[in-house]
Design a protein around this motif. Structure first.
Motif, mmCIF file in Angstrom:
data_model
loop_
_atom_site.group_PDB
_atom_site.id
_atom_site.type_symbol
_atom_site.label_atom_id
_atom_site.label_comp_id
_atom_site.label_asym_id
_atom_site.label_seq_id
_atom_site.Cartn_x
_atom_site.Cartn_y
_atom_site.Cartn_z
ATOM 1 N N ARG A 12 -26.031 -9.421 77.502
ATOM 2 C CA ARG A 12 -25.973 -10.701 77.059
ATOM 3 C C ARG A 12 -27.120 -11.615 77.828
ATOM 4 O O ARG A 12 -27.296 -11.254 78.864
ATOM 5 N N ASP A 13 -27.848 -12.483 77.017
ATOM 6 C CA ASP A 13 -29.004 -13.168 77.657
ATOM 7 C C ASP A 13 -28.572 -13.631 79.228
ATOM 8 O O ASP A 13 -29.650 -13.759 79.938
ATOM 9 N N PHE A 14 -27.515 -14.431 79.449
ATOM 10 C CA PHE A 14 -27.161 -14.835 80.663
ATOM 11 C C PHE A 14 -27.284 -14.044 81.916
ATOM 12 O O PHE A 14 -27.559 -14.414 82.834
ATOM 13 N N VAL A 28 -29.267 -11.038 81.650
ATOM 14 C CA VAL A 28 -30.694 -10.790 81.878
ATOM 15 C C VAL A 28 -31.324 -12.114 82.487
ATOM 16 O O VAL A 28 -32.080 -11.711 83.439
ATOM 17 N N ALA A 29 -31.083 -13.288 82.313
ATOM 18 C CA ALA A 29 -31.528 -14.332 82.538
ATOM 19 C C ALA A 29 -31.459 -14.312 84.296
ATOM 20 O O ALA A 29 -32.158 -14.655 84.935
#
Lengths: 302, 323
Positions: A192-194, A196-197
Motif C-alpha cells: 500500500r502507498d502509505f 511505501v511513502a
C-alpha cells in the motif's frame, strides 16, 4: 468520530454478542472476587458428601455406624452448598469459581502468547519476504500438521504437569493460525502507498512494522483472539480430563475428570463444570463472531 | 548566475527480472537537477518515470534492480551508501510524494499523528515539540483550522486536502530535493492548480529543488524550469523548459506537443503504442512510431546529441552518426 467509538456503537447493536460479553464480564468478576466469599474449595467434609444442588434430590446408600450397614437415604440440596458437593464433601460452587480462574488464566495467557508469537512471525514473514518468508512459513506448516493434543500429552508426560507448563505449551503450539492470518494481511498492506511513502520518508523497518503494519491488522487479531480463547480453555480442560492437568488446581477439567466415575450416583459433579465450559466457550465464540461482524466493512450495507 | 547542480543522475539503469525476460525499465539515463529548479519528467504511461523516481530513492523492489549508474547528491553516490545511511537520506535530504493521496495515508491514525510520526522519524525531539511543528506544517500547506483538524482521520479529508497532508509529511525534515510522482493526477482540475501553486510556493520557502513527474504537458508548461522527455525507459530529449516546449527537436517531443488541443482544435496523435520492453525494437526505440524514420534508426541507438549547452536530443536527425 474516532474508530474505537464507531466500533463500540456497532458491537452494541449486536444483541447476541452483548449477551456473550455480559457473561464473560460476569465470569471474570466472579473469578476475581468470588473466592473471597466462598468456602475453601479443598475443604473436605465426609458427612456432607455427594450433596445434590438446591432443588434436586437423590437417593444414595450411605454407611451408617448405628445400623452397622448401608442404608438408603434421600439426600436434598442444602443452602450451604448451593451447587452441591463432590464425593469428598467439597463445595462444588467454590470449586467451579476457582476453576473459572484457572480456565480464564489459561485462555487469556495462552492466547496472548500465541497471538504475540503468531503476529511477529506473520508480519516478519510477509514484510521481509524471500528466504525469511519461506523458512518461517514452512516452519508454520510443520507446526500446523503436528497433532496438537498429542504434542501436549508428550510435553506433560515428559516434564510433569503444572499450570505454567500447560499455558506455555498451548501458547507455543497455538500461534500458527495467527501467523497465517497476519502474514496474508501484511502481504496486501506492505504494497500500500502509505507503507511505501513512509519508507520514502526514511522510516525504519521496525517503525513500519509497529506503526503501519501491525496496527492495521489489529481488527483481525482481536477477532482471532476471542475465537481462540475457547480453544485454549478446552485444551486445558481436555488435558485435565484425561488426567494430565495440574493436580494442584481445581480446574473445570479436573472436576469433570473426578466426577465421571460418579455419574450414576452424583451426576451434578460432572454436569456442572460441563455447563460452565459450554457457556464460556459459546460466549467467547458469539462475542468473537460479533466483533468480526462489527469490524467487517461490508457489514455496513446491512 | 551559475546554477549549482544538486542532484546528478549518471547512466542509471534499472531492470526488472521477470519470468518472461529482463525488462529494462530505465535504460541508461542521465540528467542533472539544478538547485532551486523544477525539473519535469514527461512521458507516456510505462515510460519509466516512476521507476526513475523509485531508483533515486533506492526503493525499487524485487524483482527490480538498479544495475549500474550513479546518483550523486551532495557529492555522495547514493547507490554506494549502506542501507542505514540511505534510510537517513530518505526524508532528510530527499522526500517523495506519491500519486494517490487516498492510499498514501494510514487510515487508522489521525493526520496530526502521522505528520508527527514523519517528524520523529529523523529528528530527536519531544512529542510536544513534534506535534507543535506538525501543526505549523499543516498550516503551511494550507490546511485551514489545522489545530482542530489535527485530530481528524484521513477519511474525513478530501483528496486535495489529503495530498496537502502528504506534502506536509514530505516536508517534515526540510529535504533539499522533493520528488513528486504525479501528485495532482488523481485530483480534479481546480485542486490540481492549487497543488501546483503550493509546490511553487514551498519551493521558494524551503529552497527546495523539485523533480515533478507528470504526463500532462499543460502542467509542465506552467511549472517546469527544465524538462526530461522519457520514452520506453530512455531519455529522448532534455533541456530548459522554454527550449524544449518552444523548439522541440525530437520527433517524439513534437508528437507529444501536437497531441495537445491547439487553437485550431486539431489533435494529432502519435500512431502506435509504447513497445513491450522485454524485446524492445533495436536501434532507436522510438523508430517504429517515428515519422522521420531513417535506415540508421533501425540499426543503431542514437547517442545524446548536443544542440546547445543545455539542450540535448537523442536522435539521428541532428547528427551523432558513427563515421
Amino acid at each position: 468520530m474516532n474508530m474505537a467509538a464507531y466500533y463500540r456503537e456497532r458491537i452494541k447493536g449486536n444483541k447476541t454478542a452483548m449477551i456473550g460479553l455480559t457473561f464473560i464480564i460476569l465470569l471474570i468478576l466472579t473469578a476475581l472476587i468470588g473466592p473471597f466469599f466462598t468456602v475453601s474449595p479443598t475443604e473436605v467434609n465426609f458427612s456432607e458428601k455427594n450433596l445434590p444442588p438446591i432443588g434436586f434430590s437423590s437417593e444414595q446408600s450411605i454407611y451408617s455406624a448405628q445400623d452397622g450397614g448401608l442404608i438408603l437415604t434421600n439426600m436434598k440440596g442444602i443452602l450451604n452448598h448451593p451447587l452441591g458437593t463432590d464425593g469428598m464433601g467439597r463445595d462444588l460452587m467454590a470449586q467451579l469459581i476457582s476453576g473459572a480462574r484457572v480456565s480464564l488464566l489459561v485462555g487469556l495467557l495462552a492466547t496472548g502468547l500465541a497471538i504475540i508469537i503468531g503476529a511477529i512471525i506473520g508480519v516478519s514473514s510477509a514484510y521481509f519476504g524471500g528466504i525469511t518468508d519461506s523458512i518461517l512459513m514452512r516452519f508454520t506448516d510443520i507446526m500446523m500438521t503436528f497433532p496438537f493434543l498429542l504434542l501436549l500429552i508428550l510435553i506433560v508426560y515428559m516434564f510433569g504437569s503444572s499450570l505454567t507448563l500447560i499455558i506455555l505449551s498451548i501458547g507455543l503450539t497455538g500461534w500458527t493460525g495467527t501467523a497465517r492470518l497476519v502474514r496474508s494481511e501484511t502481504l496486501s498492506l506492505r504494497t500500500r502507498d502509505f507503507v511505501v511513502a513512509s519508507k520514502a520518508l526514511g522510516a525504519s523497518d521496525l517503525r513500519i512494522i509497529f506503526y503501519h503494519l501491525l496496527p492495521n491488522t489489529i481488527n483481525s487479531i482481536i477477532v482471532l483472539s476471542s475465537l481462540s480463547i475457547p480453544g485454549a480453555i478446552l485444551a486445558e480442560a481436555a488435558l485435565s480430563f484425561i488426567g494430565l492437568g495440574d493436580p494442584q488446581v481445581a480446574s473445570w477439567g479436573n472436576i469433570l475428570n473426578a466426577g465421571q466415575n460418579d455419574l450414576q450416583t452424583a451426576w451434578w459433579i460432572a454436569v456442572e463444570p460441563g455447563i460452565m465450559l459450554f457457556l464460556t466457550v459459546i460466549s467467547f465464540n458469539i462475542l468473537g463472531e460479533g466483533l468480526r461482524e462489527a469490524f467487517d466493512p461490508k457489514g455496513d450495507s446491512k | 548566475m551559475t546554477a549549482e547542480t544538486i542532484l546528478s543522475i549518471e547512466n542509471l539503469k534499472t531492470c526488472f527480472y521477470t519470468k518472461k525476460g529482463i525488462v529494462k525499465a530505465v535504460d541508461d539515463i542521465s540528467f542533472d537537477l539544478l538547485k532551486g529548479d523544477v525539473l519535469c519528467i514527461v512521458g507516456e504511461s510505462g515510460s519509466g518515470k516512476t521507476v526513475t523516481a523509485l531508483s533515486i530513492m533506492r526503493l525499487v523492489e524485487s524483482p527490480g534492480k538498479i544495475i549500474e549508474g550513479k546518483i550523486i547528491l551532495d557529492d555522495e553516490n547514493l547507490l554506494e551508501l549502506s542501507p542505514e545511511k540511505m534510510q537517513d537520506v530518505r526524508g532528510n535530504k530527499i522526500a517523495m510524494v506519491f500519486q494517490d493521496p487516498h492510499s498514501a495515508l494510514n487510515p487508522i491514525f489521525t493526520i496530526g499523528d502521522q505528520v508527527t510520526e514523519a517528524i520523529t522519524a529523523h529528528q530527536i525531539c519531544t512529542k510536544e515539540e513534534a506535534s507543535t511543528k506538525a501543526t505549523q506544517l499543516l498550516e503551511l500547506v494550507g490546511i485551514p483550522m489545522s489545530k482542530e483538524r489535527y485530530h481528524d482521520y484521513p477519511h474525513q479529508f478530501s483528496g486535495g486536502m489529503k495530498q496537502r497532508v502528504v506534502i506536509a509529511m514530505a516536508l517534515a525534515c526540510h529535504p533539499g530535493v522533493l520528488i513528486a510522482d504525479e501528485p495532482a493526477t488523481a485530483l480534479d482540475l481546480t485542486v490540481q492548480a492549487q497543488i501546483l501553486d503550493l509546490f511553487l510556493e514551498l519551493r521558494e520557502r524551503f529552497e527546495m529543488s523539485i523533480i515533478y513527474i507528470t504526463h500532462d504537458l499543460g502542467v509542465v508548461s506552467e511549472i517546469a524550469d527544465s524538462i526530461v522527455v522519457m520514452y520506453a525507459g530512455r531519455i529522448m530529449e532534455k533541456g530548459r523548459s522554454i527550449d524544449v516546449l518552444e523548439a522541440p527537436m525530437h520527433p517524439y517531443t513534437k508528437g507529444l506537443i501536437s497531441c495537445l488541443p491547439s487553437e485550431t482544435g486539431k489533435i494529432v496523435p502519435i500512431p502506435g503504442a509504447i513497445p513491450g520492453l522485454i524485446n524492445p525494437p533495436g536501434g532507436c526505440i522510438f523508430h517504429p512510431r517515428c515519422v522521420n524514420v531513417m535506415d540508421i534508426c533501425r540499426m543503431e541507438r542514437p547517442p545524446m546529441t548536443k544542440i546547445t549547452d543545455e539542450h540535448y536530443v537523442s536522435c539521428f536527425l541532428y547528427g551523432g552518426f558513427n563515421v
